[in-house]
Write a protein that holds these residues in place. Structure first.
Motif, PDB file in Angstrom:
ATOM      1  N   ASP A 228       0.822  -1.206   0.000  1.00  0.00           N
ATOM      2  CA  ASP A 228       0.000   0.000   0.000  1.00  0.00           C
ATOM      3  C   ASP A 228       0.858   1.258   0.000  1.00  0.00           C
ATOM      4  N   PHE A 231       2.512   1.941  -3.539  1.00  0.00           N
ATOM      5  CA  PHE A 231       1.564   2.484  -4.507  1.00  0.00           C
ATOM      6  C   PHE A 231       1.112   3.882  -4.106  1.00  0.00           C
ATOM      7  N   SER A 237       2.797   2.345 -10.379  1.00  0.00           N
ATOM      8  CA  SER A 237       1.687   2.993 -11.079  1.00  0.00           C
ATOM      9  C   SER A 237       0.466   2.084 -11.108  1.00  0.00           C
ATOM     10  N   ARG A 238      -0.636   2.637 -11.503  1.00  0.00           N
ATOM     11  CA  ARG A 238      -1.872   1.868 -11.543  1.00  0.00           C
ATOM     12  C   ARG A 238      -1.820   0.745 -12.566  1.00  0.00           C
ATOM     13  N   ASP A 239      -0.984   0.909 -13.595  1.00  0.00           N
ATOM     14  CA  ASP A 239      -0.833  -0.161 -14.584  1.00  0.00           C
ATOM     15  C   ASP A 239       0.366  -1.053 -14.266  1.00  0.00           C
ATOM     16  N   PHE A 240       0.801  -1.021 -13.010  1.00  0.00           N
ATOM     17  CA  PHE A 240       1.777  -1.969 -12.465  1.00  0.00           C
ATOM     18  C   PHE A 240       3.157  -1.865 -13.124  1.00  0.00           C
ATOM     19  N   ARG A 287      -3.934  -8.340  -8.950  1.00  0.00           N
ATOM     20  CA  ARG A 287      -2.645  -7.658  -8.865  1.00  0.00           C
ATOM     21  C   ARG A 287      -1.555  -8.452  -9.569  1.00  0.00           C
ATOM     22  N   GLY A 290      -1.976  -8.022 -13.205  1.00  0.00           N
ATOM     23  CA  GLY A 290      -1.536  -6.698 -13.620  1.00  0.00           C
ATOM     24  C   GLY A 290      -0.024  -6.614 -13.780  1.00  0.00           C
TER      25      GLY A 290
END
Length: 465
Positions: A228, A231, A237-240, A287, A290
Motif C-alpha cells: 500500500d 503504490f 503505477s496503476r498499470d503496475f 494484482r 496486472g
C-alpha cells in the motif's frame, strides 16, 4: 575433425593464402559457437545451466585458503555475491547437481555477521537494506527448496531470513513520506535519504514468503503495508510499472521513473505469495495479473525475449544492472509454482529468453553476453551478472518438473526463530556502528553514490535521445 586428418585430405592445396583463409573460417565458426540448448530436453537444460554456472564461478575465489568466503572481487559489490549464492541454491534445486553446495553453504554462513542477520561489520560502509535483503532472500530460498541444512551449531536458513526481516521492521520510517525503508541503513552513507523500490520490494517479497512458509499473519500484514505504501507514494503505477525510487528530503514528492526488471520481478513473486496466502483472493489475483501484463515492458517489440530496456540498447548497463535479468527469471519461475494460473502467460517468456540467451553465450569458452535480443551476435559483455542471468533463465525451464517448494507444515526442514535478530544488545539491530566514521569514510561513500547517480542519469539521457 583432427588436424592430421584434415591435412591428409586428397587434392587439398594449402597455400599460404588458403591456410590463412581456412584458419579465418574455422576461427569464425569457433567464435560463433554457442551453448547447445534443446528447450524440451531436461538433460540439455541442465547441461546449459552447468556450463553457464561454471563460467560464473571462474570469478569467485572466496573458497581458496586465505580468501574471504562469500566475497566477489572488485568490481562486484557484496549484495551481488549474496544473489549469486541464491542462484546456486536454485541451481541445486532445479538440477540436483550438488557440486557447488559446499562453497555455497560456506559463503552464506560466513557472511551472516555477528548478529546472524547478514550485517557483517566489514560491509557497514556500503550496507543498504536491499543488500542485506538479497542475502536474506537467498536464505529464504534455501528454506523453501529444502536445501541441506547447516550444522546444528550454525544459524539455520529460516531463522536467517527471519532475522533480516526483524532487523528491517524497526527501520520502517514514518517521519517522512508516511513510511517506507530508506535505501541505506546507516546515516553516514550516501543515499541515506533515498527510498528505493528494490529495498521496499525485497521487504515486501520477504514478508509475503515468510507468511506463506510460517503461516504467521503478522508477516502478511507487513506485506500489505509495504504494498500500500509503495503504490501510495508513487513508486508503482496503476498499470503496475515499478520505478526506481524517491527522495524523502522532499517528502517523496518526486519519483525517478526509470524501470529495472528486478523491481518488477520482486513485486511479482511477493504478490503471488500473497495470492496464495490469502486463499487465492480475487484482489491479489488481479494484482498478479496486472504485474504480469506490465512485464511486457521488459520483453520489447512484442517478443518474449527478456531485455534490461533502460540500459541494454545504449550499452550503459553497469556491473549491477547486468545481473538483473537473473532475478527476474528466478522470480517468474517461482511465481509459476505458487500461482499456477500464470503458467501459460509466463512460461513462453522463459522458454524464448532461454533459447536467445543460449545463442548469446557465444563468447570465448561459451562466455555469455548481455543482450539476448542480438541472437548469436556476441555483444562482448561478460561477467558474473551475464553468466548468472543465463544460468538462471536456463534452469528455470525445469520448473514444471521440479518438486514443489515447501512450508513449515508441508515438508519444510529448516528451523526458524521468530525472535531472530531482535536482541536489544545487538548493535546491528538498531543500526549502530561500533567504529567511528572518518572524513575519508564519508567521502568514499559519497563518491560511490555520486557515481551511481551519474550513471543512472546517463542511462536516462541516452534513453531520451
Amino acid at each position: 575433425m583432427k588436424w592430421s586428418r584434415l591435412l591428409s585430405l586428397p587434392r587439398l592445396s594449402l597455400s599460404r593464402s588458403n591456410f590463412i583463409l581456412l584458419g579465418t573460417l574455422l576461427g569464425s565458426q569457433l567464435a560463433q559457437a554457442s551453448i547447445s540448448l534443446d528447450i524440451d530436453n531436461q538433460d540439455s537444460i541442465k547441461n546449459a545451466a552447468q556450463t553457464a554456472a561454471t563460467g560464473m564461478l571462474q570469478y569467485y575465489t572466496g573458497y581458496r585458503p586465505g580468501d574471504v568466503p562469500g566475497n566477489l572481487p572488485d568490481p562486484y559489490y557484496w549484495w551481488e555475491a549474496g544473489a549469486m549464492f541464491g542462484a546456486l541454491v536454485e541451481y541445486w534445486y532445479y538440477t540436483g547437481d550438488s557440486q557447488w553446495n559446499d562453497i555455497t553453504t560456506q559463503a552464506l554462513l560466513h557472511q551472516t555477521g555477528s548478529g546472524n542477520n547478514f550485517m557483517p561489520t566489514n560491509q557497514s560502509r556500503t550496507l543498504g537494506n536491499d543488500d542485506q535483503a538479497f542475502w536474506g532472500l537467498s536464505a529464504m530460498s534455501a528454506a523453501e527448496v529444502r536445501y541441506p541444512n547447516p550444522p546444528e551449531d550454525q544459524p539455520q536458513w529460516l531463522a536467517l531470513a527471519q532475522a533480516v526481516f526483524n532487523t528491517q521492521v524497526p527501520r520502517w520510517d514514518e517521519q517522512e513520506c508516511g513510511g517506507g525503508l530508506k535505501w541505506q541503513i546507516y546515516s553516514f552513507n550516501g543515499g541515506f535519504n533515498y527510498r528505493n523500490t528494490v529495498s521496499n520490494g525485497c521487504f515486501f517479497n520477504l514478508a509475503a514468503r515468510l507468511a506463506v512458509y510460517t503461516g504467521n499473519e503478522s508477516y502478511a500484514a507487513w506485506a500489505e503495508d509495504a504494498w500500500d505504501w509503495m503504490f501510495g507514494v508513487g513508486l508503482a503505477s496503476r498499470d503496475f510499472h515499478f520505478f526506481d525510487g524517491t527522495d524523502d528530503r522532499n517528502n517523496c514528492s518526486e519519483v525517478n521513473h526509470i524501470q529495472w526488471s528486478y523491481n518488477t520481478g520482486v513485486m511479482l513473486l511477493g504478490a503471488a505469495n500473497m495470492y496464495h496466502f490469502t486463499g487465492q483472493s480475487d484482489a491479489w489475483k488481479s494484482r498478479v495479473e496486472g504485474i504480469v501484463k506490465g512485464l511486457d515492458y521488459f520483453f520489447p517489440d512484442g517478443k518474449n525475449v527478456m531485455s534490461e530496456v533502460a540500459c541494454e540498447t545504449q550499452g550503459t548497463c553497469n556491473v549491477d544492472q547486468r545481473s538483473f535479468k537473473a532475478y527476474l527469471s528466478r522470480w517468474i519461475a517461482a511465481t509459476v509454482q505458487i500461482a499456477p494460473f500464470t503458467h501459460d502467460m509466463l512460461m513462453p517468456k522463459l522458454r524464448a529468453s532461454a533459447q536467445a540467451a543460449a545463442l548469446q553465450c557465444s563468447g570465448p569458452k561459451n562466455a555469455c553476453g548481455l543482450r539476448w535480443t542480438k541472437g548469436a551476435d556476441y555483444d562482448g559483455s561478460t561477467g558474473v551478472g551475464e553468466q548468472m542471468a543465463a544460468m538462471e533463465v536456463f534452469q528455470t525451464n525445469l520448473v514444471d518438473s521440479a518438486k514443489k517448494r515447501v512450508t513449515a507444515d508441508h515438508g519444510g526442514i529448516s528451523k526458524g526463530d521468530p525472535d531472530a535478530g531482535t536482541e536489544k544488545d545487538d548493535d546491528a539491530y538498531i543500526g549502530v556502528l561500533d567504529d567511528p566514521i572518518t572524513t575519508a569514510d564519508r567521502a568514499g561513500a559519497w563518491i560511490l553514490t555520486i557515481l551511481v547517480i551519474l550513471m543512472t542519469f546517463a542511462g536516462v539521457y541516452f534513453m531520451a535521445t
